[in-house]
Design a protein around this motif. Structure first.
Motif, PDB file in Angstrom:
ATOM      1  N   PRO A 110       0.797  -1.239   0.000  1.00 21.93           N
ATOM      2  CA  PRO A 110       0.000   0.000   0.000  1.00 21.93           C
ATOM      3  C   PRO A 110       0.823   1.279   0.000  1.00 21.93           C
ATOM      4  CG  PRO A 110      -0.928  -1.583   1.538  1.00 21.93           C
ATOM      5  CD  PRO A 110       0.385  -2.146   1.088  1.00 21.93           C
ATOM      6  N   ALA A 111       2.101   1.208   0.365  1.00 20.56           N
ATOM      7  CA  ALA A 111       2.939   2.403   0.328  1.00 20.56           C
ATOM      8  C   ALA A 111       3.367   2.759  -1.092  1.00 20.56           C
ATOM      9  CB  ALA A 111       4.182   2.212   1.202  1.00 20.56           C
ATOM     10  N   GLU A 112       3.205   1.814  -2.028  1.00 20.62           N
ATOM     11  CA  GLU A 112       3.573   2.058  -3.417  1.00 20.62           C
ATOM     12  C   GLU A 112       2.444   2.760  -4.161  1.00 20.62           C
ATOM     13  OE1 GLU A 112       5.385  -1.329  -5.572  1.00 20.62           O
ATOM     14  OE2 GLU A 112       5.128  -2.440  -3.702  1.00 20.62           O
ATOM     15  N   THR A 113       2.792   3.330  -5.313  1.00 23.46           N
ATOM     16  CA  THR A 113       1.798   3.884  -6.234  1.00 23.46           C
ATOM     17  C   THR A 113       1.720   2.981  -7.450  1.00 23.46           C
ATOM     18  OG1 THR A 113       2.142   6.171  -5.533  1.00 23.46           O
ATOM     19  CG2 THR A 113       1.175   5.839  -7.705  1.00 23.46           C
ATOM     20  N   TYR A 114       0.541   2.445  -7.697  1.00 22.88           N
ATOM     21  CA  TYR A 114       0.331   1.554  -8.837  1.00 22.88           C
ATOM     22  C   TYR A 114      -0.399   2.344  -9.912  1.00 22.88           C
ATOM     23  CZ  TYR A 114      -0.704  -2.753 -11.393  1.00 22.88           C
ATOM     24  OH  TYR A 114      -0.773  -3.744 -12.353  1.00 22.88           O
ATOM     25  N   SER A 115       0.180   2.438 -11.099  1.00 26.38           N
ATOM     26  CA  SER A 115      -0.339   3.314 -12.152  1.00 26.38           C
ATOM     27  C   SER A 115      -1.050   2.534 -13.246  1.00 26.38           C
ATOM     28  CB  SER A 115       0.815   4.096 -12.780  1.00 26.38           C
ATOM     29  OG  SER A 115       1.682   3.210 -13.471  1.00 26.38           O
ATOM     30  N   ALA A 116      -1.780   3.265 -14.074  1.00 28.06           N
ATOM     31  CA  ALA A 116      -2.422   2.656 -15.237  1.00 28.06           C
ATOM     32  C   ALA A 116      -1.387   2.096 -16.198  1.00 28.06           C
ATOM     33  CB  ALA A 116      -3.302   3.689 -15.934  1.00 28.06           C
ATOM     34  N   ALA A 117      -0.265   2.786 -16.327  1.00 26.94           N
ATOM     35  CA  ALA A 117       0.785   2.295 -17.219  1.00 26.94           C
ATOM     36  C   ALA A 117       1.352   0.976 -16.710  1.00 26.94           C
ATOM     37  CB  ALA A 117       1.891   3.342 -17.335  1.00 26.94           C
ATOM     38  N   ARG A 118       1.555   0.891 -15.400  1.00 26.46           N
ATOM     39  CA  ARG A 118       2.068  -0.364 -14.841  1.00 26.46           C
ATOM     40  C   ARG A 118       1.039  -1.472 -15.003  1.00 26.46           C
ATOM     41  NH1 ARG A 118       4.108  -1.252  -8.548  1.00 26.46           N
ATOM     42  NH2 ARG A 118       4.250  -3.524  -8.646  1.00 26.46           N
ATOM     43  N   PHE A 119      -0.239  -1.145 -14.796  1.00 30.82           N
ATOM     44  CA  PHE A 119      -1.275  -2.150 -15.015  1.00 30.82           C
ATOM     45  C   PHE A 119      -1.239  -2.675 -16.443  1.00 30.82           C
ATOM     46  CE2 PHE A 119      -5.344  -3.077 -16.983  1.00 30.82           C
ATOM     47  CZ  PHE A 119      -5.700  -4.209 -16.276  1.00 30.82           C
ATOM     48  N   ARG A 120      -1.117  -1.775 -17.402  1.00 25.74           N
ATOM     49  CA  ARG A 120      -1.128  -2.205 -18.804  1.00 25.74           C
ATOM     50  C   ARG A 120       0.001  -3.192 -19.085  1.00 25.74           C
ATOM     51  NH1 ARG A 120       0.241  -1.131 -24.228  1.00 25.74           N
ATOM     52  NH2 ARG A 120      -1.611  -1.295 -25.553  1.00 25.74           N
ATOM     53  N   ALA A 121       1.185  -2.872 -18.595  1.00 26.51           N
ATOM     54  CA  ALA A 121       2.320  -3.771 -18.811  1.00 26.51           C
ATOM     55  C   ALA A 121       2.071  -5.124 -18.141  1.00 26.51           C
ATOM     56  CB  ALA A 121       3.596  -3.128 -18.287  1.00 26.51           C
ATOM     57  N   ASP A 122       1.553  -5.088 -16.912  1.00 22.08           N
ATOM     58  CA  ASP A 122       1.282  -6.335 -16.196  1.00 22.08           C
ATOM     59  C   ASP A 122       0.196  -7.148 -16.898  1.00 22.08           C
ATOM     60  OD1 ASP A 122       3.162  -5.700 -14.287  1.00 22.08           O
ATOM     61  OD2 ASP A 122       1.709  -4.958 -12.816  1.00 22.08           O
ATOM     62  N   ALA A 123      -0.872  -6.476 -17.325  1.00 20.61           N
ATOM     63  CA  ALA A 123      -1.985  -7.182 -17.964  1.00 20.61           C
ATOM     64  C   ALA A 123      -1.568  -7.800 -19.293  1.00 20.61           C
ATOM     65  CB  ALA A 123      -3.166  -6.232 -18.155  1.00 20.61           C
ATOM     66  N   LEU A 124      -0.803  -7.085 -20.080  1.00 21.92           N
ATOM     67  CA  LEU A 124      -0.334  -7.635 -21.356  1.00 21.92           C
ATOM     68  C   LEU A 124       0.487  -8.902 -21.122  1.00 21.92           C
ATOM     69  CD1 LEU A 124       0.673  -4.370 -23.270  1.00 21.92           C
ATOM     70  CD2 LEU A 124      -1.237  -5.911 -23.807  1.00 21.92           C
ATOM     71  N   ARG A 125       1.320  -8.878 -20.109  1.00 22.48           N
ATOM     72  CA  ARG A 125       2.124 -10.065 -19.789  1.00 22.48           C
ATOM     73  C   ARG A 125       1.227 -11.238 -19.389  1.00 22.48           C
ATOM     74  NH1 ARG A 125       4.302  -8.250 -15.414  1.00 22.48           N
ATOM     75  NH2 ARG A 125       2.835  -9.387 -14.082  1.00 22.48           N
ATOM     76  N   GLU A 126       0.231 -10.981 -18.555  1.00 23.94           N
ATOM     77  CA  GLU A 126      -0.649 -12.057 -18.098  1.00 23.94           C
ATOM     78  C   GLU A 126      -1.518 -12.594 -19.228  1.00 23.94           C
ATOM     79  OE1 GLU A 126      -0.171 -13.416 -15.377  1.00 23.94           O
ATOM     80  OE2 GLU A 126       0.986 -11.900 -14.294  1.00 23.94           O
ATOM     81  N   ILE A 127      -2.000 -11.707 -20.095  1.00 25.77           N
ATOM     82  CA  ILE A 127      -2.805 -12.155 -21.239  1.00 25.77           C
ATOM     83  C   ILE A 127      -1.991 -13.086 -22.132  1.00 25.77           C
ATOM     84  CG2 ILE A 127      -3.891 -11.379 -23.391  1.00 25.77           C
ATOM     85  CD1 ILE A 127      -4.781  -8.857 -21.849  1.00 25.77           C
ATOM     86  N   ALA A 128      -0.762 -12.692 -22.422  1.00 20.47           N
ATOM     87  CA  ALA A 128       0.093 -13.528 -23.270  1.00 20.47           C
ATOM     88  C   ALA A 128       0.345 -14.883 -22.620  1.00 20.47           C
ATOM     89  CB  ALA A 128       1.407 -12.806 -23.545  1.00 20.47           C
ATOM     90  N   ALA A 129       0.541 -14.904 -21.310  1.00 23.06           N
ATOM     91  CA  ALA A 129       0.792 -16.164 -20.608  1.00 23.06           C
ATOM     92  C   ALA A 129      -0.436 -17.070 -20.646  1.00 23.06           C
ATOM     93  CB  ALA A 129       1.198 -15.876 -19.159  1.00 23.06           C
ATOM     94  N   ILE A 130      -1.617 -16.476 -20.486  1.00 23.02           N
ATOM     95  CA  ILE A 130      -2.850 -17.261 -20.527  1.00 23.02           C
ATOM     96  C   ILE A 130      -3.074 -17.834 -21.922  1.00 23.02           C
ATOM     97  CG2 ILE A 130      -5.374 -17.109 -20.335  1.00 23.02           C
ATOM     98  CD1 ILE A 130      -4.863 -14.975 -18.107  1.00 23.02           C
ATOM     99  N   HIS A 131      -2.877 -17.017 -22.945  1.00 21.98           N
ATOM    100  CA  HIS A 131      -3.012 -17.512 -24.319  1.00 21.98           C
ATOM    101  C   HIS A 131      -2.018 -18.622 -24.601  1.00 21.98           C
ATOM    102  CE1 HIS A 131      -5.129 -13.661 -25.986  1.00 21.98           C
ATOM    103  NE2 HIS A 131      -5.997 -14.568 -25.609  1.00 21.98           N
TER     104      HIS A 131
END
Length: 316
Positions: free
Chosen positions: A74-95
């Motif tokens: 919770p002390a970190e700041t999680y951004s939309a840009a970081r989410f996008r990078a994380d989500a793209l990685r997870e989508i590719a792994a699921i596919h």
């Protein structure tokens, strides 16, 4: 796994306002379909924020694992840009596993960032941010929100007048680029290399949604939400101004613990903030090119969604 017209593997978005039943539906769908869930929630990313974010229980997570929850402090700041990078990685792994990513949540900015990208948006400018913060300290964030509404009514309509983080970011974009966030997002083009199918879930009326929001919040309180906030506050390295602690409910209970108002007032304020947040989510959703809307109060909801997915050629 794609449709007859598009052989690329699909991605499914399940979007909706808070307390609309997205998680329950997603878990039900994973029991009979080759879906893997990716959370699209700006508060569930934080460890230790469980009750107030309606995070799935450990038992549910064993049954239907969720990616992108409990990934930062919770002390970190999680951004939309970081989410996008994380989500793209997870989508590719699921596919890569021959399965279909089911992206589930209510953080609409994250959905948009994933589809349209954020490369056209400028990086943070510390000096400008400091100046905007100083102005807000002098005149208040609602005044800066009114300034934003003059330049970009669409973006202002999606941001609460007291949402300091998003008001600051929107004004920063305007000053750094000379263009509004709405203009920059409109100029962006979807960049995902897979067909995306948008499903929306919502109760049949706002009154029904308000009822569900109040019931859910009181249930959170009964399960120990106040104690959860007290533990976070006791850490000593967090504050109500951090993005994590600005999540609905956390800020109001923190301020109660600081002595600003009674517990009953904190609960009332949190439920009101939940309603305002849900209104903004619904406004955003109505502007999206949603493929299908579903009534969250419908009997056999999961069966109806499965039937839709089958007709759309997304699952066999």
């Amino acid at each position: 796994m794609g449709t007859a017209a598009d052989a690329r593997p699909p991605v499914v978005f399940l979007m909706g306002p808070t307390a609309s039943g997205k998680t329950d539906l997603a878990v039900a769908l994973t029991q009979s379909l080759p879906f893997d869930i990716v959370s699209v929630d700006s508060a569930m990313v934080y460890r230790g924020m469980d009750i107030g974010t309606a995070k799935p229980s450990p038992e549910v997570l064993v049954q239907a694992p969720h990616r992108l929850i409990d990934i930062c402090d919770p002390a970190e700041t999680y951004s939309a840009a970081r989410f996008r990078a994380d989500a793209l990685r997870e989508i590719a792994a699921i596919h890569a596993q021959g399965r279909i990513p089911l992206l589930v949540g209510g953080t609409m900015l994250y959905f948009r960032a994933l589809r349209a990208g954020l490369s056209s948006l400028p990086s943070a400018a510390p000096e400008l941010r400091a100046r905007l913060s100083a102005e807000a300290a002098a005149v208040g964030w609602p005044e800066l929100h009114r300034r934003l509404a003059v330049r970009d009514p669409g973006t202002a309509a999606r941001i609460h007048p007291n949402d300091a983080q998003r008001i600051q970011r929107a004004l920063e974009i305007v000053e750094l680029t000379g263009a509004t966030p709405s203009e920059l997002y409109a100029a962006a083009r979807p960049t995902l290399p897979w067909p995306v199918h948008l499903l929306a879930l919502a109760p049949p009326s706002r009154e029904r949604l308000w009822e569900r929001l109040a019931q859910r919040f009181h249930g959170m309180m009964a399960r120990g939400f106040l104690a959860e906030v007290a533990r976070l506050r006791a850490r000593g390295d967090l504050s109500p101004e951090l993005p994590s602690m600005r999540a609905v409910g956390y800020r109001q209970l923190w301020l109660h613990l600081d002595g600003h108002f009674s517990l009953d007032e904190a609960v009332s304020r949190a439920i009101y903030a939940s309603r305002q947040y849900a209104k903004r989510q619904l406004t955003w959703l109505r502007r999206e090119a949603v493929d299908a809307w579903f009534d969250s109060d419908t009997l056999e909801l999961a069966r109806q969604v499965r039937q839709y997915l089958d007709r759309a050629g997304l699952v066999g």
